[in-house]
Design a protein around this motif. Structure first.
Motif, PDB file in Angstrom:
ATOM      1  N   CYS A 124       0.870  -1.179   0.000  1.00  0.00           N
ATOM      2  CA  CYS A 124       0.000   0.000   0.000  1.00  0.00           C
ATOM      3  C   CYS A 124       0.906   1.226   0.000  1.00  0.00           C
ATOM      4  N   PHE A 125       1.277   1.660  -1.188  1.00  0.00           N
ATOM      5  CA  PHE A 125       2.241   2.735  -1.335  1.00  0.00           C
ATOM      6  C   PHE A 125       1.566   4.029  -1.796  1.00  0.00           C
ATOM      7  N   THR A 126       2.152   5.135  -1.483  1.00  0.00           N
ATOM      8  CA  THR A 126       1.845   6.495  -1.942  1.00  0.00           C
ATOM      9  C   THR A 126       0.352   6.780  -1.998  1.00  0.00           C
ATOM     10  N   VAL A 127      -0.246   6.769  -3.195  1.00  0.00           N
ATOM     11  CA  VAL A 127      -1.653   7.132  -3.332  1.00  0.00           C
ATOM     12  C   VAL A 127      -2.557   6.212  -2.522  1.00  0.00           C
ATOM     13  N   GLY A 128      -2.121   4.976  -2.278  1.00  0.00           N
ATOM     14  CA  GLY A 128      -2.912   4.073  -1.454  1.00  0.00           C
ATOM     15  C   GLY A 128      -3.065   4.591  -0.035  1.00  0.00           C
ATOM     16  N   ILE A 129      -1.961   5.074   0.536  1.00  0.00           N
ATOM     17  CA  ILE A 129      -2.022   5.660   1.874  1.00  0.00           C
ATOM     18  C   ILE A 129      -2.908   6.896   1.863  1.00  0.00           C
ATOM     19  N   GLU A 130      -2.769   7.715   0.826  1.00  0.00           N
ATOM     20  CA  GLU A 130      -3.533   8.954   0.787  1.00  0.00           C
ATOM     21  C   GLU A 130      -5.032   8.696   0.613  1.00  0.00           C
ATOM     22  N   LEU A 131      -5.387   7.679  -0.157  1.00  0.00           N
ATOM     23  CA  LEU A 131      -6.806   7.342  -0.294  1.00  0.00           C
ATOM     24  C   LEU A 131      -7.380   6.818   1.014  1.00  0.00           C
ATOM     25  N   MET A 132      -6.616   6.006   1.734  1.00  0.00           N
ATOM     26  CA  MET A 132      -7.151   5.473   2.998  1.00  0.00           C
ATOM     27  C   MET A 132      -7.232   6.582   4.042  1.00  0.00           C
ATOM     28  N   LEU A 133      -6.277   7.518   4.053  1.00  0.00           N
ATOM     29  CA  LEU A 133      -6.344   8.623   5.004  1.00  0.00           C
ATOM     30  C   LEU A 133      -7.460   9.599   4.644  1.00  0.00           C
ATOM     31  N   GLY A 134      -7.836   9.648   3.379  1.00  0.00           N
ATOM     32  CA  GLY A 134      -8.939  10.492   2.946  1.00  0.00           C
ATOM     33  C   GLY A 134     -10.304   9.867   3.178  1.00  0.00           C
ATOM     34  N   ALA A 135     -10.309   8.596   3.569  1.00  0.00           N
ATOM     35  CA  ALA A 135     -11.560   7.909   3.898  1.00  0.00           C
ATOM     36  C   ALA A 135     -11.855   8.106   5.386  1.00  0.00           C
ATOM     37  N   ASP A 136     -12.654   7.232   5.978  1.00  0.00           N
ATOM     38  CA  ASP A 136     -13.074   7.428   7.363  1.00  0.00           C
ATOM     39  C   ASP A 136     -12.577   6.351   8.313  1.00  0.00           C
ATOM     40  N   ILE A 137     -12.632   5.109   7.891  1.00  0.00           N
ATOM     41  CA  ILE A 137     -12.240   3.980   8.740  1.00  0.00           C
ATOM     42  C   ILE A 137     -11.428   3.032   7.881  1.00  0.00           C
ATOM     43  N   VAL A 138     -10.278   2.573   8.389  1.00  0.00           N
ATOM     44  CA  VAL A 138      -9.395   1.705   7.616  1.00  0.00           C
ATOM     45  C   VAL A 138      -9.140   0.409   8.364  1.00  0.00           C
ATOM     46  N   VAL A 139      -9.356  -0.705   7.669  1.00  0.00           N
ATOM     47  CA  VAL A 139      -9.005  -2.033   8.170  1.00  0.00           C
ATOM     48  C   VAL A 139      -7.814  -2.524   7.361  1.00  0.00           C
ATOM     49  N   ALA A 140      -6.736  -2.897   8.042  1.00  0.00           N
ATOM     50  CA  ALA A 140      -5.513  -3.339   7.365  1.00  0.00           C
ATOM     51  C   ALA A 140      -5.246  -4.800   7.662  1.00  0.00           C
ATOM     52  N   SER A 141      -4.771  -5.525   6.670  1.00  0.00           N
ATOM     53  CA  SER A 141      -4.294  -6.878   6.907  1.00  0.00           C
ATOM     54  C   SER A 141      -2.948  -6.809   7.619  1.00  0.00           C
ATOM     55  N   ASP A 142      -2.593  -7.875   8.304  1.00  0.00           N
ATOM     56  CA  ASP A 142      -1.330  -7.853   9.055  1.00  0.00           C
ATOM     57  C   ASP A 142      -0.105  -8.054   8.173  1.00  0.00           C
ATOM     58  N   ASN A 143      -0.315  -8.156   6.848  1.00  0.00           N
ATOM     59  CA  ASN A 143       0.831  -8.284   5.942  1.00  0.00           C
ATOM     60  C   ASN A 143       1.093  -7.016   5.142  1.00  0.00           C
ATOM     61  N   CYS A 144       0.521  -5.900   5.573  1.00  0.00           N
ATOM     62  CA  CYS A 144       0.669  -4.662   4.798  1.00  0.00           C
ATOM     63  C   CYS A 144       2.094  -4.120   4.843  1.00  0.00           C
ATOM     64  N   ARG A 145       2.478  -3.521   3.745  1.00  0.00           N
ATOM     65  CA  ARG A 145       3.727  -2.771   3.639  1.00  0.00           C
ATOM     66  C   ARG A 145       3.377  -1.381   3.126  1.00  0.00           C
ATOM     67  N   PHE A 146       3.627  -0.383   3.938  1.00  0.00           N
ATOM     68  CA  PHE A 146       3.283   0.993   3.608  1.00  0.00           C
ATOM     69  C   PHE A 146       4.544   1.796   3.276  1.00  0.00           C
ATOM     70  N   SER A 147       4.424   2.727   2.335  1.00  0.00           N
ATOM     71  CA  SER A 147       5.521   3.659   2.080  1.00  0.00           C
ATOM     72  C   SER A 147       4.991   4.877   1.338  1.00  0.00           C
ATOM     73  N   GLN A 148       5.358   6.054   1.838  1.00  0.00           N
ATOM     74  CA  GLN A 148       5.042   7.316   1.164  1.00  0.00           C
ATOM     75  C   GLN A 148       6.348   7.794   0.531  1.00  0.00           C
ATOM     76  N   MET A 149       6.633   7.291  -0.662  1.00  0.00           N
ATOM     77  CA  MET A 149       7.983   7.367  -1.234  1.00  0.00           C
ATOM     78  C   MET A 149       8.157   8.433  -2.321  1.00  0.00           C
ATOM     79  N   GLU A 150       7.279   9.435  -2.332  1.00  0.00           N
ATOM     80  CA  GLU A 150       7.382  10.428  -3.405  1.00  0.00           C
ATOM     81  C   GLU A 150       8.748  11.100  -3.475  1.00  0.00           C
ATOM     82  N   VAL A 151       9.342  11.423  -2.313  1.00  0.00           N
ATOM     83  CA  VAL A 151      10.637  12.119  -2.343  1.00  0.00           C
ATOM     84  C   VAL A 151      11.711  11.254  -2.998  1.00  0.00           C
TER      85      VAL A 151
END
Length: 276
Positions: A124-151
């Motif tokens: 769940c990278f970049t726009v994925g994080i931003e879409l979930m933060l723009g929503a209201d409630i987020v359920v994540a699987s325990d295998n998620c890998r997040f990164s906001q890597m625009e820089v």
């Protein structure tokens, strides 16, 4: 998928991907469908997502949306070759007049009023994080890998991460991940309030739908008013939110749903709300 409600199989997406939608009672299920490319986002997908969010808000029979993804991953982020030209021209792929899924109130775009629950899994990278933060409630699987890597790619996160990461987790925690482009897991996302629940991989959509069904069972007008009041408090401050208490409550108290709520309380039965 093992959801109690029958989930239709995804359509075969075109090369640029697509957004699948399915109505499950009062829920609009919105599926990101480009699994062969780790659901990398293209202009066509952004446009179709905005159309789905607009459908949710405009259809009185729909009360809550659930955003999920087909395949093993939520999204690998932007398909940079496909979207770079838009960035260079300073254009958005979403036509004006639609509900903008990132929901930060850009001129020319509508803001969503109805609740959105998101189920994320795998990458769940970049726009994925931003879409979930723009929503209201987020359920994540325990295998998620997040990164906001625009820089890491020479650009800046402009889908709301610079706003909402700091809002949820404080400036230091936000900048730790925004400026290093590091990768973090579901436990860290939960600690930072980026997600609300972590479940075993494969159960994230079931849990998101369970939450959505509970929301859909409540009085729709009251749900929308409550959500908007929370956002007003965050964006405009406590006084602005408090100023709405009396007039909004007066309007709700005179609704058919409020009358049904009282009847259901007296008769000791579940309420059957109409959204009126």
């Amino acid at each position: 998928m093992s959801c109690a409600l029958a989930i239709a199989p995804p359509t075969v997406p075109p090369p640029e991907g697509c957004i699948d939608t399915q109505v499950l009672g009062h829920i609009l299920l919105i599926g990101i469908n480009r699994p062969a490319k780790r659901n990398g986002w293209t202009p066509a997908m952004f446009r179709q997502l905005a159309e789905a969010y607009t459908r949710l808000d405009d259809d009185p029979a729909l009360r809550v949306g659930v955003l999920h993804a087909f395949g093993d991953h939520f999204t690998g982020g932007l398909d940079l070759p496909a979207v770079t030209a838009y960035m260079q021209r300073g254009e958005k792929a979403i036509p004006e007049g639609l509900v903008e899924p990132h929901d930060f109130g850009q001129p020319g775009y509508r803001r969503r009023t109805k609740p959105m629950v998101v189920a994320v899994k795998g990458i769940c990278f970049t726009v994925g994080i931003e879409l979930m933060l723009g929503a209201d409630i987020v359920v994540a699987s325990d295998n998620c890998r997040f990164s906001q890597m625009e820089v890491q790619r020479g650009i800046m996160a402009t889908g709301g991460a610079t706003l909402r990461m700091a809002e949820r987790a404080g400036a230091g925690n936000a900048l730790l991940h925004l400026l290093t482009a590091d990768e973090f897991d579901s436990a860290e996302a939960l600690r930072l309030n980026f997600v609300q629940k972590v479940v075993p991989a494969g159960q994230e959509l079931d849990e998101a739908l369970a939450i959505a069904r509970r929301i859909a069972a409540q009085a729709p007008l009251a749900v929308v008013a409550t959500r908007l009041n929370v956002l007003k408090a965050i964006e405009q401050g406590q006084a602005a939110a408090v100023a709405d208490f009396v007039p909004v409550q007066k309007q709700l108290a005179n609704s058919a749903d409020a009358a049904e709520g009282v009847r259901a309380f007296v008769e000791r039965r579940p309420a059957q709300f109409s959204g009126r």
